[in-house]
Design a protein around this motif. Structure first.
Motif, PDB file in Angstrom:
ATOM      1  N   GLY A 128      -9.805   1.531  -5.557  1.00  0.00           N
ATOM      2  CA  GLY A 128     -10.572   1.309  -4.453  1.00  0.00           C
ATOM      3  C   GLY A 128      -9.623  -0.278  -3.745  1.00  0.00           C
ATOM      4  N   ASP A 129      -9.271  -0.853  -4.090  1.00  0.00           N
ATOM      5  CA  ASP A 129      -8.133  -1.795  -3.842  1.00  0.00           C
ATOM      6  C   ASP A 129      -6.987  -0.899  -2.790  1.00  0.00           C
ATOM      7  OD1 ASP A 129      -9.470  -3.497  -5.796  1.00  0.00           O
ATOM      8  OD2 ASP A 129      -8.098  -4.097  -6.848  1.00  0.00           O
ATOM      9  N   GLU A 130      -6.869  -2.276  -1.854  1.00  0.00           N
ATOM     10  CA  GLU A 130      -6.061  -0.909  -0.897  1.00  0.00           C
ATOM     11  C   GLU A 130      -4.618  -1.987  -0.862  1.00  0.00           C
ATOM     12  OE1 GLU A 130      -7.684  -0.166   3.204  1.00  0.00           O
ATOM     13  OE2 GLU A 130      -8.927  -2.231   2.793  1.00  0.00           O
ATOM     14  N   VAL A 131      -3.837  -1.695  -0.882  1.00  0.00           N
ATOM     15  CA  VAL A 131      -2.220  -2.103  -1.012  1.00  0.00           C
ATOM     16  C   VAL A 131      -1.470  -2.641   0.359  1.00  0.00           C
ATOM     17  CG1 VAL A 131       0.318  -2.296  -2.260  1.00  0.00           C
ATOM     18  CG2 VAL A 131      -1.765  -1.320  -3.618  1.00  0.00           C
ATOM     19  N   LEU A 132      -1.496  -3.504   0.758  1.00  0.00           N
ATOM     20  CA  LEU A 132      -1.154  -3.693   2.741  1.00  0.00           C
ATOM     21  C   LEU A 132       0.406  -3.611   1.968  1.00  0.00           C
ATOM     22  CD1 LEU A 132      -3.710  -6.051   3.046  1.00  0.00           C
ATOM     23  CD2 LEU A 132      -3.722  -3.718   3.382  1.00  0.00           C
ATOM     24  N   THR A 133       1.129  -4.649   1.571  1.00  0.00           N
ATOM     25  CA  THR A 133       2.505  -4.660   1.519  1.00  0.00           C
ATOM     26  C   THR A 133       3.203  -4.713  -0.371  1.00  0.00           C
ATOM     27  OG1 THR A 133       2.804  -7.385   0.815  1.00  0.00           O
ATOM     28  CG2 THR A 133       2.570  -5.549   3.225  1.00  0.00           C
ATOM     29  N   LEU A 134       4.335  -4.511  -0.057  1.00  0.00           N
ATOM     30  CA  LEU A 134       4.909  -4.765  -1.617  1.00  0.00           C
ATOM     31  C   LEU A 134       6.086  -5.127  -1.245  1.00  0.00           C
ATOM     32  CD1 LEU A 134       3.304  -2.935  -4.052  1.00  0.00           C
ATOM     33  CD2 LEU A 134       5.107  -0.865  -3.774  1.00  0.00           C
ATOM     34  N   ASN A 135       6.204  -6.044  -2.036  1.00  0.00           N
ATOM     35  CA  ASN A 135       7.336  -7.199  -1.691  1.00  0.00           C
ATOM     36  C   ASN A 135       7.497  -7.364  -0.300  1.00  0.00           C
ATOM     37  OD1 ASN A 135       8.293  -7.553  -4.708  1.00  0.00           O
ATOM     38  ND2 ASN A 135       9.555  -5.150  -4.319  1.00  0.00           N
ATOM     39  N   GLY A 136       6.894  -7.670   0.046  1.00  0.00           N
ATOM     40  CA  GLY A 136       6.714  -8.034   1.484  1.00  0.00           C
ATOM     41  C   GLY A 136       6.634  -6.652   2.884  1.00  0.00           C
ATOM     42  N   GLU A 137       7.101  -6.098   2.423  1.00  0.00           N
ATOM     43  CA  GLU A 137       7.010  -4.691   3.141  1.00  0.00           C
ATOM     44  C   GLU A 137       5.890  -3.623   3.393  1.00  0.00           C
ATOM     45  OE1 GLU A 137       9.924  -2.097   2.319  1.00  0.00           O
ATOM     46  OE2 GLU A 137       9.098  -0.384   3.553  1.00  0.00           O
ATOM     47  N   ALA A 138       5.630  -3.817   5.145  1.00  0.00           N
ATOM     48  CA  ALA A 138       4.646  -2.559   5.124  1.00  0.00           C
ATOM     49  C   ALA A 138       4.584  -1.214   4.608  1.00  0.00           C
ATOM     50  CB  ALA A 138       3.921  -2.852   6.300  1.00  0.00           C
ATOM     51  N   LEU A 139       3.916  -1.153   3.997  1.00  0.00           N
ATOM     52  CA  LEU A 139       4.040   0.803   3.582  1.00  0.00           C
ATOM     53  C   LEU A 139       3.264   2.013   4.205  1.00  0.00           C
ATOM     54  CD1 LEU A 139       2.899   0.463  -0.105  1.00  0.00           C
ATOM     55  CD2 LEU A 139       4.924   0.179   0.476  1.00  0.00           C
ATOM     56  N   ARG A 140       4.435   2.815   4.520  1.00  0.00           N
ATOM     57  CA  ARG A 140       4.656   3.847   5.968  1.00  0.00           C
ATOM     58  C   ARG A 140       3.932   5.457   4.725  1.00  0.00           C
ATOM     59  NH1 ARG A 140       9.483   3.799   8.783  1.00  0.00           N
ATOM     60  NH2 ARG A 140       8.503   5.498  10.011  1.00  0.00           N
ATOM     61  N   ASP A 160      10.247   0.027  -7.930  1.00  0.00           N
ATOM     62  CA  ASP A 160      11.503   0.509  -8.873  1.00  0.00           C
ATOM     63  C   ASP A 160      12.089  -0.864  -9.714  1.00  0.00           C
ATOM     64  OD1 ASP A 160      10.554   2.875  -9.097  1.00  0.00           O
ATOM     65  OD2 ASP A 160      12.930   3.877  -8.495  1.00  0.00           O
ATOM     66  N   GLU A 161      11.432  -1.650  -8.494  1.00  0.00           N
ATOM     67  CA  GLU A 161      11.798  -3.390  -8.880  1.00  0.00           C
ATOM     68  C   GLU A 161      11.473  -3.700  -9.857  1.00  0.00           C
ATOM     69  OE1 GLU A 161      14.423  -4.853  -6.915  1.00  0.00           O
ATOM     70  OE2 GLU A 161      14.778  -3.025  -5.009  1.00  0.00           O
ATOM     71  N   PRO A 162      12.444  -4.670 -10.780  1.00  0.00           N
ATOM     72  CA  PRO A 162      11.474  -5.619 -12.040  1.00  0.00           C
ATOM     73  C   PRO A 162      10.487  -6.182 -11.499  1.00  0.00           C
ATOM     74  CG  PRO A 162      13.779  -6.018 -11.696  1.00  0.00           C
ATOM     75  CD  PRO A 162      13.567  -4.950 -10.150  1.00  0.00           C
ATOM     76  N   VAL A 163      11.048  -6.775 -10.256  1.00  0.00           N
ATOM     77  CA  VAL A 163       9.528  -7.550 -10.292  1.00  0.00           C
ATOM     78  C   VAL A 163       8.899  -7.329  -8.682  1.00  0.00           C
ATOM     79  CG1 VAL A 163       8.883  -9.837  -9.205  1.00  0.00           C
ATOM     80  CG2 VAL A 163      10.301  -9.881 -10.644  1.00  0.00           C
TER      81      VAL A 163
END
Ligand code: SF4
Length: 467
Positions: A23-35, A45-48
């Motif tokens: 139910g959570d929404e992921v908005l960004t990963l490592n600061g990148e908005a997801l397309r 894939d990044e370690p952090v």
């Protein structure tokens, strides 16, 4: 901003340790908005991995540390978060236009999105492809892609797509091939429109303009009873034979010019024309297996290998070309086929006499020649139960398009004591195309993965190949 909704979190995964919930929404990963999941996977894939999450309207950050390349453990609700590029063609042979009402919504989605082509092998016409898309394909190495050609003549192609841009959009195919992208093509043959001389001209156009194509699959249109297109005709035996003659003639030319066959005809053509399937080696590794090209021969080869105790050729069905991606389940026809635990438990493996393999009318034509072999090598008495496709009607006879209602109608009058085997190709996300569940069937069935090795294992009562 597009957001990816979490539908499941793998217990014990790095994501689970942060408290992320369905139910959570992921908005960004490592600061990148997801397309889409392609970008998602690169960041995941990044370690952090720093995730910006929205829950109940509130935004928060979560940080995951894990080995590089290890999955996060999230399943997301869609492979594309900024809207799937929908198709603006109006092909008269489009199967989606021929679907009866009342099926799952995802089945009516007409996508023409190069990302779904890369992820799942969906064919795209490139009529909505742009310069920016080309740049992204090249910079992120999104290869292979799958392109609907249908005809290389601009007028015939735009007529078939009912879209003026159909006349020019193959320029993108040339650009992709020139840049070294692996592309597999497809020609859906509509008798009277792009068979005969037009098919000949199309394959000449492939040699002339697109010789770098990895393969071209030649497949017949499906004509369901629900079509409203009078121009669309089923293949006759003579038309199917003529298409095979053309494809085989061009295979020889491609072989001479390029050192490979390049064009392959769908299994349906051999069934329709009453001709034997080509040999395993003639398929050059089954590059269009998912498109119904070489499935029958690969299935037979797997049966023979399993009976001889040899490893399978390994060209069985796949749930998607990107099955390893965290949370990128295909939808519609390419959805995962897995079935739920209750249906498996209900089916069980019961010590009964006869085994009945449930299949479609084309499946029967493929399996019937294998019955003597299977009977000789496996213990139980064995028969096929062919289910006609009344739901779609017309010439729709492939097993993968069987619906639950048709199987119910046939099974209801079959003996209760048989052990029924059902190929999993009829299921997506545990259900038939019409939404019927395996547990709704009037007889218990054992769902078997649709490959030769799994069938042999099921006949021998060996659970190793069951899921
Ligand atoms: S391109 Fe595909 S989805 Fe679009 S109308 Fe044609 S067959 Fe249907």
């Amino acid at each position: 901003m597009p957001a990816a909704r979490v539908v499941a979190v793998t217990p014990g995964s790095p994501a689970a340790s942060t408290g992320i919930q369905p139910g959570d929404e992921v908005l960004t990963l490592n600061g990148e908005a997801l397309r889409d999941v392609i970008r998602y996977q690169l960041q995941a894939d990044e370690p952090v991995v720093e995730l910006e999450i929205r829950r109940g309207g509130l935004e928060q950050l979560a940080v995951v540390e894990k080995p590089a390349g290890a999955p996060l453990g999230l399943e997301l609700d869609s492979p594309v978060f900024d809207r799937v590029q929908t198709c603006d063609n109006h092909c008269p042979f489009c199967f989606i236009h021929q679907l009866p009402k009342g099926m799952r919504r995802s089945l009516y989605l007409k996508d023409d999105d190069y990302r779904l082509s890369f992820l799942y092998g969906n064919f795209t016409t490139l009529t909505r492809f742009t310069e920016a898309d080309l740049e992204r394909v090249l910079s992120e190495k999104l290869s292979p892609l799958y392109v609907s050609i249908h005809a290389t003549d601009p007028d015939v192609r735009s007529h078939l797509l009912r879209n003026r841009r159909g006349a020019t959009s193959l320029r993108w195919l040339a650009a992709l091939l020139d840049a070294g992208v692996e592309v597999h093509g497809q020609v859906v043959v509509c008798p009277g429109i792009n068979d005969g001389d037009v098919l000949d001209d199309t394959l000449l156009g492939v040699l002339d303009r697109f010789p770098r194509l990895a393969t071209v699959g030649v497949v017949p249109l499906g004509v369901s009873a629900h079509t409203s297109e009078p121009e669309m005709r089923e293949h006759t035996e003579a038309v199917a034979g003529a298409v095979l003659d053309t494809v085989e003639r061009w295979q020889r030319r491609f072989q001479d010019a390029l050192g490979r066959r390049l064009a392959f005809a769908a299994d349906e053509y051999y069934v329709l024309a009453g001709r034997p399937f080509p040999m395993v080696g003639d398929y050059e590794g089954f590059p269009q297996h998912e498109n119904g090209i070489g499935m029958a021969r690969a299935f037979e080869a797997d049966v023979r290998a399993a009976l001889a105790g040899e490893p399978a050729a390994g060209v069985g069905p796949r749930a998607g070309f990107f099955a390893w991606v965290d949370g990128a389940p295909a939808d519609g026809y390419r959805a995962p086929r897995h079935f739920d635990a209750p249906s498996r438990a209900r089916a069980g493996k019961r010590a009964v006499g006869r085994v009945t393999i449930v299949t479609g009318q084309y499946g029967e034509r493929v399996l019937a020649p294998l019955l003597p072999l299977l009977r000789a090598a496996t213990a139980p008495p064995l028969r096929l139960l062919s289910v006609p496709n009344r739901f779609f009607g017309g010439n729709i006879a492939v097993t993968g398009l069987l619906t639950g209602r048709d199987v119910i109608d046939v099974l209801a009058s079959e003996p209760a004591g048989d052990r029924y085997l059902l190929p999993d190709v009829v299921l997506s996300r545990d259900r038939f195309l019409d939404g019927v569940a395996v547990t709704d069937l009037p007889r218990p069935v054992q769902v078997v993965p649709t490959d030769g090795a799994s069938l042999v294992a099921a006949l021998r009562g060996d659970g190793a190949h069951e899921r």
